[in-house]
Design an enzyme around this catalytic site. Structure first.
Site, PDB file in Angstrom:
ATOM      1  CE  LYS A  39      -0.856   1.812  32.147  1.00 19.72           C
ATOM      2  NZ  LYS A  39       0.492   1.894  31.791  1.00 19.72           N
ATOM      3  CB  ALA A  83      -4.640   0.964  23.455  1.00 17.37           C
ATOM      4  CB  THR A 126      -1.085   9.202  13.333  1.00 13.69           C
ATOM      5  OG1 THR A 126      -1.137  10.450  12.910  1.00 13.69           O
ATOM      6  CG2 THR A 126       0.193   8.590  13.770  1.00 13.69           C
ATOM      7  CG  ASP A 127      -1.869  13.011   9.404  1.00  9.76           C
ATOM      8  OD1 ASP A 127      -1.514  12.811  10.454  1.00  9.76           O
ATOM      9  OD2 ASP A 127      -2.350  14.080   8.885  1.00  9.76           O
ATOM     10  CD  GLU A 128       1.282  13.961  14.395  1.00  6.31           C
ATOM     11  OE1 GLU A 128       2.160  13.934  15.008  1.00  6.31           O
ATOM     12  OE2 GLU A 128       0.068  14.260  15.040  1.00  6.31           O
ATOM     13  CE1 TYR A 150       0.855   9.337  18.796  1.00  8.45           C
ATOM     14  CE2 TYR A 150       0.989  10.930  16.971  1.00  8.45           C
ATOM     15  CZ  TYR A 150       0.030   9.925  17.803  1.00  8.45           C
ATOM     16  OH  TYR A 150      -0.933   9.582  17.194  1.00  8.45           O
ATOM     17  CE  LYS A 154      -0.443   5.230  16.288  1.00  6.75           C
ATOM     18  NZ  LYS A 154      -1.415   4.616  17.182  1.00  6.75           N
ATOM     19  CG  ASN A 179      -4.259  16.819  13.458  1.00  6.79           C
ATOM     20  OD1 ASN A 179      -3.567  16.184  12.924  1.00  6.79           O
ATOM     21  ND2 ASN A 179      -4.287  17.718  14.380  1.00  6.79           N
ATOM     22  N   GLY A 275      10.813  20.444  16.811  1.00  7.84           N
ATOM     23  CA  GLY A 275      10.374  19.594  15.839  1.00  7.84           C
ATOM     24  C   GLY A 275       9.315  19.679  15.160  1.00  7.84           C
ATOM     25  CG  HIS A 276       5.149  22.420  15.440  1.00  6.86           C
ATOM     26  ND1 HIS A 276       4.651  23.577  15.698  1.00  6.86           N
ATOM     27  CD2 HIS A 276       4.425  21.548  15.119  1.00  6.86           C
ATOM     28  CE1 HIS A 276       3.248  23.330  15.765  1.00  6.86           C
ATOM     29  NE2 HIS A 276       2.959  22.180  15.528  1.00  6.86           N
TER      30      HIS A 276
HETATM   31  P1  NAD Z   1      -6.746   9.248  23.433  1.00  5.14           P
HETATM   32  O1  NAD Z   1      -5.383   9.741  24.185  1.00  5.14           O
HETATM   33  O2  NAD Z   1      -7.894   9.996  23.686  1.00  5.14           O
HETATM   34  O3  NAD Z   1      -7.257   7.721  24.010  1.00  5.14           O
HETATM   35  C1  NAD Z   1      -6.312   6.799  24.309  1.00  5.14           C
HETATM   36  C2  NAD Z   1      -6.762   5.479  25.164  1.00  5.14           C
HETATM   37  O4  NAD Z   1      -5.861   4.639  25.047  1.00  5.14           O
HETATM   38  C3  NAD Z   1      -7.088   6.108  26.519  1.00  5.14           C
HETATM   39  O5  NAD Z   1      -8.581   5.863  26.728  1.00  5.14           O
HETATM   40  C4  NAD Z   1      -6.169   5.477  27.515  1.00  5.14           C
HETATM   41  O6  NAD Z   1      -6.581   5.190  28.648  1.00  5.14           O
HETATM   42  C5  NAD Z   1      -5.866   4.332  26.399  1.00  5.14           C
HETATM   43  N1  NAD Z   1      -4.358   3.658  26.649  1.00  5.14           N
HETATM   44  C6  NAD Z   1      -3.255   4.341  26.859  1.00  5.14           C
HETATM   45  N2  NAD Z   1      -2.308   3.392  27.207  1.00  5.14           N
HETATM   46  C7  NAD Z   1      -2.800   2.129  27.224  1.00  5.14           C
HETATM   47  C8  NAD Z   1      -2.340   0.897  27.536  1.00  5.14           C
HETATM   48  N3  NAD Z   1      -1.128   0.862  27.746  1.00  5.14           N
HETATM   49  N4  NAD Z   1      -3.089   0.046  27.596  1.00  5.14           N
HETATM   50  C9  NAD Z   1      -4.504   0.148  27.508  1.00  5.14           C
HETATM   51  N5  NAD Z   1      -4.947   1.160  27.203  1.00  5.14           N
HETATM   52  C10 NAD Z   1      -4.028   2.383  27.058  1.00  5.14           C
HETATM   53  O7  NAD Z   1      -6.323   9.082  21.860  1.00  5.14           O
HETATM   54  P2  NAD Z   1      -7.356   8.845  20.662  1.00  5.14           P
HETATM   55  O8  NAD Z   1      -6.929  10.618  20.280  1.00  5.14           O
HETATM   56  O9  NAD Z   1      -8.449   8.636  20.656  1.00  5.14           O
HETATM   57  O10 NAD Z   1      -6.408   8.210  19.652  1.00  5.14           O
HETATM   58  C11 NAD Z   1      -6.782   7.010  19.579  1.00  5.14           C
HETATM   59  C12 NAD Z   1      -5.791   6.243  18.372  1.00  5.14           C
HETATM   60  O11 NAD Z   1      -5.910   7.088  17.312  1.00  5.14           O
HETATM   61  C13 NAD Z   1      -4.214   6.267  18.810  1.00  5.14           C
HETATM   62  O12 NAD Z   1      -3.728   5.222  18.560  1.00  5.14           O
HETATM   63  C14 NAD Z   1      -3.685   7.481  18.084  1.00  5.14           C
HETATM   64  O13 NAD Z   1      -2.234   7.346  17.697  1.00  5.14           O
HETATM   65  C15 NAD Z   1      -4.597   7.497  16.613  1.00  5.14           C
HETATM   66  N6  NAD Z   1      -4.940   8.836  16.057  1.00  5.14           N
HETATM   67  C16 NAD Z   1      -5.430   9.902  16.740  1.00  5.14           C
HETATM   68  C17 NAD Z   1      -5.621  11.107  16.040  1.00  5.14           C
HETATM   69  C18 NAD Z   1      -6.177  12.415  16.747  1.00  5.14           C
HETATM   70  O14 NAD Z   1      -6.227  13.277  15.990  1.00  5.14           O
HETATM   71  N7  NAD Z   1      -6.501  12.310  18.056  1.00  5.14           N
HETATM   72  C19 NAD Z   1      -4.936  11.244  14.791  1.00  5.14           C
HETATM   73  C20 NAD Z   1      -4.466  10.134  14.246  1.00  5.14           C
HETATM   74  C21 NAD Z   1      -4.369   9.033  14.921  1.00  5.14           C
END
Ligand code: NAD
Length: 327
Positions: A39, A83, A126-128, A150, A154, A179, A275-276
């Site tokens: 998006k 996403a 995620t581990d969260e 969040y 998830k 993370n 809630g940290h």
């Molecule tokens: P990010 O926020 O960098 O990227 C998210 C992407 O999703 C963006 O490009 C955004 O444009 C797109 N997006 C958001 N809403 C959308 C929608 N409705 N339709 C289409 N696209 C959409 O996130 P990230 O850090 O790359 O995380 C990716 C995945 O990994 C997520 O599912 C997140 O929950 C999971 N995750 C991330 C971490 C971390 O440390 N970053 C840890 C555990 C899990």
């Protein structure tokens, strides 16, 4: 093989696409085409993708758009779903967008995957979802106890995905990672926020007493783990993925100060996040034993390389930093 990858204009999804287009791929049939559906929210940027690669097709759209998702899924052999709305602080300010994208969007993708008999669906979580882990480490079979909106969104999406496997027999696989860090992370998350502030000689806001603990996983190790799950994992299974490198936020901050050559005087303690969660920790023996998963990056070296990436790529992060409120 045609893979639909959602959210790959963001941090981890774009690293995963680079992995698929490069040669770090787990065993399995060659990927001939990748379709990215994103998006382009504040967190996504086309600068993260090599659009000149003929194997890559970018589609600008929403995972909640059932018609668009149906058309793209009809054409896909497998789906890898990244996403999401991903920033905890934003979910505390307003949870609605998190429930919409993370829960409804995931269900929209799953419905289409069932309709078109997609062969495999990897759901990145995620581990969260396990909530705060005071001692020990959570296994995949442990109960979910998310704290933030969040994490709750998830956890909900994990349940919807696993229910889809049980009800419809869709081959769903769920990953739960710790993370991530590395290049191209939006500069609102702690590492890129602190690094970009420190490179500009600005203060860094450290929550509470700085004793919250996190396990850190290099984004490329995470993507390799995801691809092992996609290629060699089992249907209906959950796989935890971690880096095995636990630090308090204060310890992390000290490493970043050293890597940036910045003074400890730039650390400003601020009111704690609501809630940290104190600590996250997952057991990763299932992925290790079943899939041979091993993180390859040394944390200190990986952090130093990440700092160097941000130092050398101001043109990437300066416009993004102007987009967000810099939380
Ligand atoms: P990010 O926020 O960098 O990227 C998210 C992407 O999703 C963006 O490009 C955004 O444009 C797109 N997006 C958001 N809403 C959308 C929608 N409705 N339709 C289409 N696209 C959409 O996130 P990230 O850090 O790359 O995380 C990716 C995945 O990994 C997520 O599912 C997140 O929950 C999971 N995750 C991330 C971490 C971390 O440390 N970053 C840890 C555990 C899990």
């Amino acid at each position: 093989m045609n893979i639909l990858v959602t959210g790959a204009a963001g941090f981890i999804g774009s690293a995963y696409v680079r992995l698929l287009l490069g040669d770090g791929l787990a065993e399995g049939p060659a990927v001939t085409r990748i379709t990215v559906l994103d998006k382009l929210t504040y967190a996504g940027t086309l600068d993260n993708l090599d659009l000149a690669d003929p194997r890559l097709r970018f589609v600008h759209g929403d995972i909640c758009d059932a018609g668009l998702v149906d058309a793209l899924t009809a054409d896909a052999d497998q789906v890898v779903h990244f996403a999401a709305e991903s920033h905890v602080d934003r979910s505390i300010d307003s949870a609605a967008g998190f429930v919409r994208t993370n829960v409804l969007g995931t269900q929209t993708l799953l419905d289409a995957a069932v309709r078109h008999e997609v062969e495999r669906f990897v759901h990145v979580s995620t581990d969260e979802v396990y909530g705060s882990v005071e001692t020990g480490a959570r296994a995949e079979t442990d109960p979910l106890a998310p704290s933030s909106p969040y994490a709750a969104s998830k956890a909900s999406s994990d349940l919807v995905a696993l229910a889809c496997h049980r009800t419809h027999g869709l081959d769903v696989r769920v990953t739960r990672c710790t993370n991530n860090y590395g290049p191209r992370q939006f500069p609102e998350k702690i590492i890129p926020l602190f690094v970009t502030n420190l490179l500009d000689g600005r203060e860094v806001p450290l929550y509470g007493d700085g004793r919250n603990r996190r396990d850190w996983l290099h984004v490329d190790d995470h993507c390799l783990g995801i691809d092992l799950v996609r290629a060699q994992g089992r249907p209906g299974e959950i796989y935890n993925l971690g880096g095995g490198t636990e630090l308090t936020n204060r310890q992390l901050t000290d490493l970043l100060l050293a890597a940036c050559g910045a003074s400890a005087g730039l650390v400003r303690y601020v009111a704690d996040r609501k809630g940290h969660d104190l600590r996250y920790s997952v057991r990763t023996d299932k992925a290790r034993i079943e899939l041979g998963y091993r993180p390859r990056h040394d944390l200190e070296r990986g952090l130093a390389e990440t700092v160097e990436w941000y130092r050398g790529n101001r043109a990437w992060w300066e416009p993004l930093k102007r987009r967000g409120p810099g939380r």
